[in-house]
Design a protein around this motif. Structure first.
Motif, PDB file in Angstrom:
ATOM      1  N   LYS A   1       0.835  -1.209   0.000  1.00  0.00           N
ATOM      2  CA  LYS A   1       0.000   0.000   0.000  1.00  0.00           C
ATOM      3  C   LYS A   1       0.866   1.253   0.000  1.00  0.00           C
ATOM      4  O   LYS A   1       0.582   2.231  -0.703  1.00  0.00           O
ATOM      5  N   ILE A   2       1.931   1.225   0.812  1.00  0.00           N
ATOM      6  CA  ILE A   2       2.837   2.379   0.869  1.00  0.00           C
ATOM      7  C   ILE A   2       3.525   2.577  -0.480  1.00  0.00           C
ATOM      8  O   ILE A   2       3.657   3.712  -0.970  1.00  0.00           O
ATOM      9  N   LEU A   3       3.956   1.476  -1.105  1.00  0.00           N
ATOM     10  CA  LEU A   3       4.589   1.573  -2.424  1.00  0.00           C
ATOM     11  C   LEU A   3       3.629   2.163  -3.457  1.00  0.00           C
ATOM     12  O   LEU A   3       4.026   2.981  -4.304  1.00  0.00           O
ATOM     13  N   PHE A   4       2.361   1.765  -3.401  1.00  0.00           N
ATOM     14  CA  PHE A   4       1.363   2.299  -4.328  1.00  0.00           C
ATOM     15  C   PHE A   4       1.199   3.812  -4.132  1.00  0.00           C
ATOM     16  O   PHE A   4       1.162   4.578  -5.109  1.00  0.00           O
ATOM     17  N   LEU A   5       1.109   4.237  -2.870  1.00  0.00           N
ATOM     18  CA  LEU A   5       0.987   5.671  -2.586  1.00  0.00           C
ATOM     19  C   LEU A   5       2.212   6.436  -3.073  1.00  0.00           C
ATOM     20  O   LEU A   5       2.091   7.541  -3.626  1.00  0.00           O
ATOM     21  N   GLN A   6       3.390   5.871  -2.869  1.00  0.00           N
ATOM     22  CA  GLN A   6       4.610   6.535  -3.317  1.00  0.00           C
ATOM     23  C   GLN A   6       4.657   6.652  -4.838  1.00  0.00           C
ATOM     24  O   GLN A   6       5.113   7.666  -5.382  1.00  0.00           O
ATOM     25  N   LEU A   7       4.180   5.615  -5.526  1.00  0.00           N
ATOM     26  CA  LEU A   7       4.147   5.655  -6.992  1.00  0.00           C
ATOM     27  C   LEU A   7       3.198   6.750  -7.481  1.00  0.00           C
ATOM     28  O   LEU A   7       3.538   7.532  -8.386  1.00  0.00           O
ATOM     29  N   VAL A   8       2.006   6.812  -6.909  1.00  0.00           N
ATOM     30  CA  VAL A   8       1.048   7.870  -7.270  1.00  0.00           C
ATOM     31  C   VAL A   8       1.652   9.241  -6.974  1.00  0.00           C
ATOM     32  O   VAL A   8       1.518  10.183  -7.776  1.00  0.00           O
ATOM     33  N   PHE A   9       2.313   9.341  -5.862  1.00  0.00           N
ATOM     34  CA  PHE A   9       2.947  10.597  -5.453  1.00  0.00           C
ATOM     35  C   PHE A   9       3.975  11.056  -6.493  1.00  0.00           C
ATOM     36  O   PHE A   9       3.982  12.218  -6.919  1.00  0.00           O
TER      37      PHE A   9
ATOM     38  N   SER B   1       8.254  18.379  -0.663  1.00  0.00           N
ATOM     39  CA  SER B   1       7.899  17.063  -1.204  1.00  0.00           C
ATOM     40  C   SER B   1       9.069  16.096  -1.129  1.00  0.00           C
ATOM     41  O   SER B   1       8.896  14.911  -0.811  1.00  0.00           O
ATOM     42  N   LEU B   2      10.270  16.583  -1.427  1.00  0.00           N
ATOM     43  CA  LEU B   2      11.439  15.710  -1.372  1.00  0.00           C
ATOM     44  C   LEU B   2      11.692  15.236   0.059  1.00  0.00           C
ATOM     45  O   LEU B   2      12.005  14.057   0.293  1.00  0.00           O
ATOM     46  N   THR B   3      11.532  16.149   1.010  1.00  0.00           N
ATOM     47  CA  THR B   3      11.706  15.775   2.418  1.00  0.00           C
ATOM     48  C   THR B   3      10.697  14.705   2.821  1.00  0.00           C
ATOM     49  O   THR B   3      11.047  13.699   3.459  1.00  0.00           O
ATOM     50  N   VAL B   4       9.444  14.918   2.423  1.00  0.00           N
ATOM     51  CA  VAL B   4       8.391  13.959   2.759  1.00  0.00           C
ATOM     52  C   VAL B   4       8.683  12.599   2.132  1.00  0.00           C
ATOM     53  O   VAL B   4       8.570  11.555   2.782  1.00  0.00           O
ATOM     54  N   PHE B   5       9.082  12.595   0.871  1.00  0.00           N
ATOM     55  CA  PHE B   5       9.311  11.323   0.177  1.00  0.00           C
ATOM     56  C   PHE B   5      10.474  10.548   0.811  1.00  0.00           C
ATOM     57  O   PHE B   5      10.386   9.327   1.001  1.00  0.00           O
ATOM     58  N   ILE B   6      11.546  11.238   1.153  1.00  0.00           N
ATOM     59  CA  ILE B   6      12.689  10.568   1.791  1.00  0.00           C
ATOM     60  C   ILE B   6      12.278   9.984   3.138  1.00  0.00           C
ATOM     61  O   ILE B   6      12.646   8.856   3.494  1.00  0.00           O
ATOM     62  N   LEU B   7      11.475  10.738   3.882  1.00  0.00           N
ATOM     63  CA  LEU B   7      11.034  10.245   5.180  1.00  0.00           C
ATOM     64  C   LEU B   7      10.122   9.032   5.045  1.00  0.00           C
ATOM     65  O   LEU B   7      10.179   8.107   5.861  1.00  0.00           O
ATOM     66  N   THR B   8       9.310   9.018   4.007  1.00  0.00           N
ATOM     67  CA  THR B   8       8.431   7.850   3.818  1.00  0.00           C
ATOM     68  C   THR B   8       9.229   6.600   3.461  1.00  0.00           C
ATOM     69  O   THR B   8       8.776   5.480   3.698  1.00  0.00           O
ATOM     70  N   LEU B   9      10.424   6.786   2.885  1.00  0.00           N
ATOM     71  CA  LEU B   9      11.280   5.631   2.611  1.00  0.00           C
ATOM     72  C   LEU B   9      11.732   4.969   3.905  1.00  0.00           C
ATOM     73  O   LEU B   9      11.866   3.743   3.981  1.00  0.00           O
ATOM     74  N   PHE B  10      11.974   5.782   4.941  1.00  0.00           N
ATOM     75  CA  PHE B  10      12.333   5.226   6.250  1.00  0.00           C
ATOM     76  C   PHE B  10      11.096   4.596   6.910  1.00  0.00           C
ATOM     77  O   PHE B  10      11.180   3.524   7.517  1.00  0.00           O
ATOM     78  N   ILE B  11       9.960   5.288   6.785  1.00  0.00           N
ATOM     79  CA  ILE B  11       8.730   4.772   7.393  1.00  0.00           C
ATOM     80  C   ILE B  11       8.325   3.448   6.760  1.00  0.00           C
ATOM     81  O   ILE B  11       7.777   2.560   7.420  1.00  0.00           O
ATOM     82  N   TYR B  12       8.631   3.301   5.480  1.00  0.00           N
ATOM     83  CA  TYR B  12       8.277   2.091   4.728  1.00  0.00           C
ATOM     84  C   TYR B  12       8.807   0.824   5.409  1.00  0.00           C
ATOM     85  O   TYR B  12       8.173  -0.234   5.372  1.00  0.00           O
TER      86      TYR B  12
ATOM     87  N   GLN C   1       8.852  -0.021   8.418  1.00  0.00           N
ATOM     88  CA  GLN C   1       8.149  -0.455   9.622  1.00  0.00           C
ATOM     89  C   GLN C   1       6.990  -1.412   9.337  1.00  0.00           C
ATOM     90  O   GLN C   1       6.604  -2.192  10.200  1.00  0.00           O
ATOM     91  N   ASN C   2       6.425  -1.330   8.145  1.00  0.00           N
ATOM     92  CA  ASN C   2       5.393  -2.291   7.713  1.00  0.00           C
ATOM     93  C   ASN C   2       4.270  -2.435   8.751  1.00  0.00           C
ATOM     94  O   ASN C   2       3.983  -3.508   9.253  1.00  0.00           O
ATOM     95  N   SER C   3       3.637  -1.321   9.081  1.00  0.00           N
ATOM     96  CA  SER C   3       2.530  -1.338  10.038  1.00  0.00           C
ATOM     97  C   SER C   3       1.432  -0.407   9.535  1.00  0.00           C
ATOM     98  O   SER C   3       1.629   0.388   8.609  1.00  0.00           O
TER      99      SER C   3
ATOM    100  N   ALA D   1       2.438   3.151   9.976  1.00  0.00           N
ATOM    101  CA  ALA D   1       3.317   3.611   8.903  1.00  0.00           C
ATOM    102  C   ALA D   1       2.523   3.911   7.633  1.00  0.00           C
ATOM    103  O   ALA D   1       2.789   4.902   6.936  1.00  0.00           O
ATOM    104  N   PHE D   2       1.520   3.057   7.303  1.00  0.00           N
ATOM    105  CA  PHE D   2       0.718   3.276   6.091  1.00  0.00           C
ATOM    106  C   PHE D   2      -0.074   4.580   6.185  1.00  0.00           C
ATOM    107  O   PHE D   2      -0.052   5.398   5.263  1.00  0.00           O
ATOM    108  N   TYR D   3      -0.776   4.775   7.298  1.00  0.00           N
ATOM    109  CA  TYR D   3      -1.592   5.994   7.426  1.00  0.00           C
ATOM    110  C   TYR D   3      -0.720   7.243   7.510  1.00  0.00           C
ATOM    111  O   TYR D   3      -1.089   8.297   6.982  1.00  0.00           O
TER     112      TYR D   3
END
Length: 766
Positions: free
Chosen positions: A7-15, A124-135, A137-139, A142-144
């Protein structure tokens, strides 16, 4: 069902796809015009005064647009009349007064476009890099969180173009702006559940999801069909967003109040602070005024505080520690109070034209001197306020000051190193409440260490190799400061270093400045007491190891020991008099009153009670005599000779020998050391005669001349073979006499033979 990672990967792709499309749009300069359709022609109806490049050209209202970037505008369907060709472009072909003109975008407009892209791109770049770390955690949390961060980032990135009427940007904002607020509500719910806070509002969140879907659908329909409900739906989207944000804040406040005092308190405070700082400016400076048709600031400006979101939330999710927000919140009112007037004065200086003379250098000098003067005055004011208002404005500092005072009072009863360390560890646990608290000893020569775990944790796993190496290479007594722990050396003795090591607090917050200063100061107290304990230990070792008969001890050491002995005698006498003696007297009076008022007791019972009363009276008399011996009357400023005579009278009453005494002395009331020493010498002589001499007659005579005091002691007892300098039980009293005479710079002579009695001649300088 997809996993959270997918789900996180899908959101990142759309992003990423949405951002690439938006950047493609935003790279074209924004024209800054409104158009209208008249008889198949497109004319300019408005030119913006504060946006776009058209304002820098000779374009005028009423010009007919033929082409935008060499594309004929009449080929576009009216359904997309606000499409990209009418919003962005670097050139326009117009017809005015039957004359065709080509208008190019000025070069300055390209700089504006670049600046408009930079800040949203950084976000946006800051957010995207941070989501890579959040990814990782697989919880669900993390998804929300990822959904919330990416949705807010997309909305922020597209907000400028959406406000300009770009169709694609409007679609992105219409979808992700309300969706982001829904993600936020779910993120808060799941985060609270993960922290062990129960929240059972599943039905509400399901309904909230359906409402979000309905609002997004309604907004998209108005975009595609351009009906009159567009303004209403925009207000609906903003209202829904504000509702979810306010709901999240109220939810956090509710659970904060419900769990106040627990380890969740600081964590919930952090969530509340992030929400308030990030969203309140946008809600009250843009959304609410827009909804109620009041003056408002542009959404892209109001959304600058959203930078707090990726930093704050990711900090909470990725780290196991929190900055102590309680410390920050307690300091803010004080600093606001302190800086309000200087800030007001500086603002007046900056905006006032009176101080600006047209000369920039002179204005700079005036402003610099004004700021320097205000800062100096503010620092003096701070010192004054710190002293006068420390209890009300600086509660945190006042708390730690009182804590140190209480600790220093406890130190007075510490007599051993182990007690000192246990007292310190208990105080640190109560005050700082760390998760881990260790006492570590390191042998710098052998690089071996011992670890005492005060909190019953697994100390071996806590002490990583890097920490052990840091401690072994550290020989200073300064604080070892780290976000996750604090360490400090207590003391070093014989190549053994003793350290206190503690982790972050149990509520996962880091140690604030006042807590660190408290730890440094309390360790200074401990070091001082430790040094004193070592001095006392060395003195005791010296006393135990010295040859008491063959070598004369130092006057300083002897004087110290005798003064210490007198202080203990005085304390013991005071304790006996104020506690045991008083209690015995009270019980004696009650017993006597019972005997006097009792008419029902049998004769034998009365006799038994009278015996008990008389025995109690004897005990009272013995305690009084003991107090008198421990603390003689002359210490209460009575006559010196009278005190000596009183001592002899009491001894005669108990002794088996006859005692003759004569004292011809002045009153040495102003020489306490002399009177105490002479009194104790006489007391020891009489005690020694009673225990060891077997004499029937003892005589004591004391007199003085202009330079000396003389004491002549004689008895007809068993005498001694000789006064050997050997240390044994029979000579302890005589050794004490010799020590007292020695520190008075006096002389003592023993004249004796076996069966011939004993004579002691003492001469003491006046």
């Amino acid at each position: 069902m997809m996993s959270n990672k997918r789900k996180i990967l899908f959101l990142q792709l759309v992003f990423l796809l949405a951002h690439f499309f938006l950047i493609f749009i935003m790279l074209k300069p924004y024209i800054g015009i409104d158009v209208q359709y008249n008889n198949g022609q497109i004319t300019i109806s408005n030119i913006y005064d504060n946006d776009g490049w058209a304002r820098y050209t000779n374009l005028t209202i009423g010009d007919t647009i033929l082409e935008v970037d060499n594309t004929n505008v009449t080929t576009f369907n009216t359904l997309f009349k606000h499409n990209n060709c009418f919003v962005h472009g670097s050139s326009i072909k117009i017809i005015r007064n039957n004359e065709i003109q080509y208008i190019q975008a000025p070069s300055d407009s390209l700089k504006d476009t670049f600046q408009e892209i930079i800040i949203p791109s950084i976000f946006s770049l800051t957010v995207f890099i941070l989501t890579l770390f959040i990814y990782q955690q697989n919880s669900k949390v993390a998804f929300y969180l990822t959904g919330f961060l990416l949705s807010v980032s997309l909305s922020f990135f597209a907000s400028t173009e959406s406000g300009r009427g770009d169709f694609i940007s409007n679609i992105i904002v219409s979808v992700f702006f309300p969706l982001g607020s829904l993600f936020l509500a779910h993120f808060i719910r799941m985060l609270l559940i993960e922290k062990g806070i129960k929240i059972n509002w599943q039905l509400f969140f399901r309904i909230n999801g359906f409402i979000c879907l309905a609002i997004i659908s309604s907004k998209l329909l108005t975009l595609f069909f351009n009906n009159d409900l567009d303004a209403f739906n925009t207000i609906l989207v903003l209202s829904y967003f504000c509702f979810n944000i306010c709901f999240s804040i109220l939810l956090l406040i509710y659970f904060y109040l419900a769990t106040k005092g627990s380890h969740h308190e600081v964590f919930l405070k952090w969530l509340i602070l992030i929400h308030v700082c990030a969203f309140v400016p946008f809600i009250f400076l843009h959304a609410v005024p827009f909804i109620f048709r009041l003056p408002y600031i542009q959404d892209d400006l109001a959304a600058f505080t959203l930078f707090i979101i990726p930093i704050g939330y990711t900090y909470i999710v990725l780290t196991n520690r929190l900055i102590d927000i309680n410390f920050i919140l307690k300091q803010i009112p004080y600093y606001v109070f302190l800086t309000f007037i200087p800030t007001l004065i500086l603002t007046i200086f900056v905006i006032s034209e009176r101080f600006y003379s047209g000369n920039i250098i002179l204005y700079f000098i005036i402003l610099f001197l004004a700021i320097l003067t205000i800062n100096i005055v503010t620092l003096f004011l701070k010192e004054r306020l710190d002293f006068q208002l420390k209890d009300s404005l600086l509660y945190h500092q006042s708390f730690f000051s009182k804590n140190l005072n209480e600790f220093s009072q406890k130190l007075a009863s510490v007599m051993k190193e182990d007690d000192l360390e246990n007292l310190l560890l208990h105080q640190i646990k109560e005050t700082l409440d760390p998760k881990v608290l260790l006492l570590i000893r390191i042998n710098y020569k052998t690089t071996e260490y011992q670890c005492f775990d005060f909190m019953q944790n697994n100390a071996e796993s806590i002490l990583a190799d890097s920490i052990k190496l840091k401690l072994r290479n550290n020989h200073s007594d300064i604080l070892i400061d780290h976000p996750n722990y604090l360490g400090i050396q207590l003391y070093e003795h014989h190549h053994i270093g003793t350290y206190i090591w503690l982790s972050k607090k149990r509520n996962n917050t880091t140690f604030n400045l006042h807590e660190k200063m408290w730890l440094i100061n309390i360790v200074k107290y401990v070091r001082l007491v430790y040094e004193n304990l070592n001095i006392v230990k060395n003195i005791i070792a010296t006393i135990e190891n010295r040859d008491t008969t063959n070598h004369q001890s130092s006057n300083t050491l002897t004087r110290f020991l005798l003064q210490l002995s007198e202080q203990e005698r005085k304390r013991l006498a005071s304790d006996l008099h104020d506690s045991a003696l008083q209690d015995q007297t009270i019980w004696y009076q009650k017993l006597d009153q019972l005997i006097q008022n009792s008419n029902t007791l049998q004769k034998e019972d009365l006799e038994t009670l009278n015996k008990i009363k008389n025995g109690l009276l004897d005990v009272i008399k013995q305690i009084r005599d003991t107090c008198s011996e421990l603390r003689p009357n002359f210490l209460l400023n009575t006559n010196f000779t009278a005190s000596l005579e009183d001592l002899c009278k009491k001894k005669q009453a108990k002794a088996s020998f006859s005692l003759r005494y004569e004292f011809q002395l002045s009153n040495y009331a102003n020489n306490h050391n002399l009177t105490v020493s002479i009194y104790r010498v006489l007391q020891e002589l009489l005690t020694n005669a009673e225990k060891h001499s077997n004499a029937t007659l003892v005589s004591i005579e004391m007199w003085e001349d202009n330079h000396f005091i003389f004491l002549d002691y004689r008895d007809n007892g068993v005498g001694m073979d000789k006064i050997s300098e050997q240390y044994n039980e029979d000579h302890i009293g005589l050794i004490g006499i010799k020590e007292r005479i020695h520190i008075l710079d006096g002389e003592i002579e023993f004249i004796t033979e076996l069966t011939q009695g004993l004579q002691i001649l003492i001469t003491i300088p006046r």
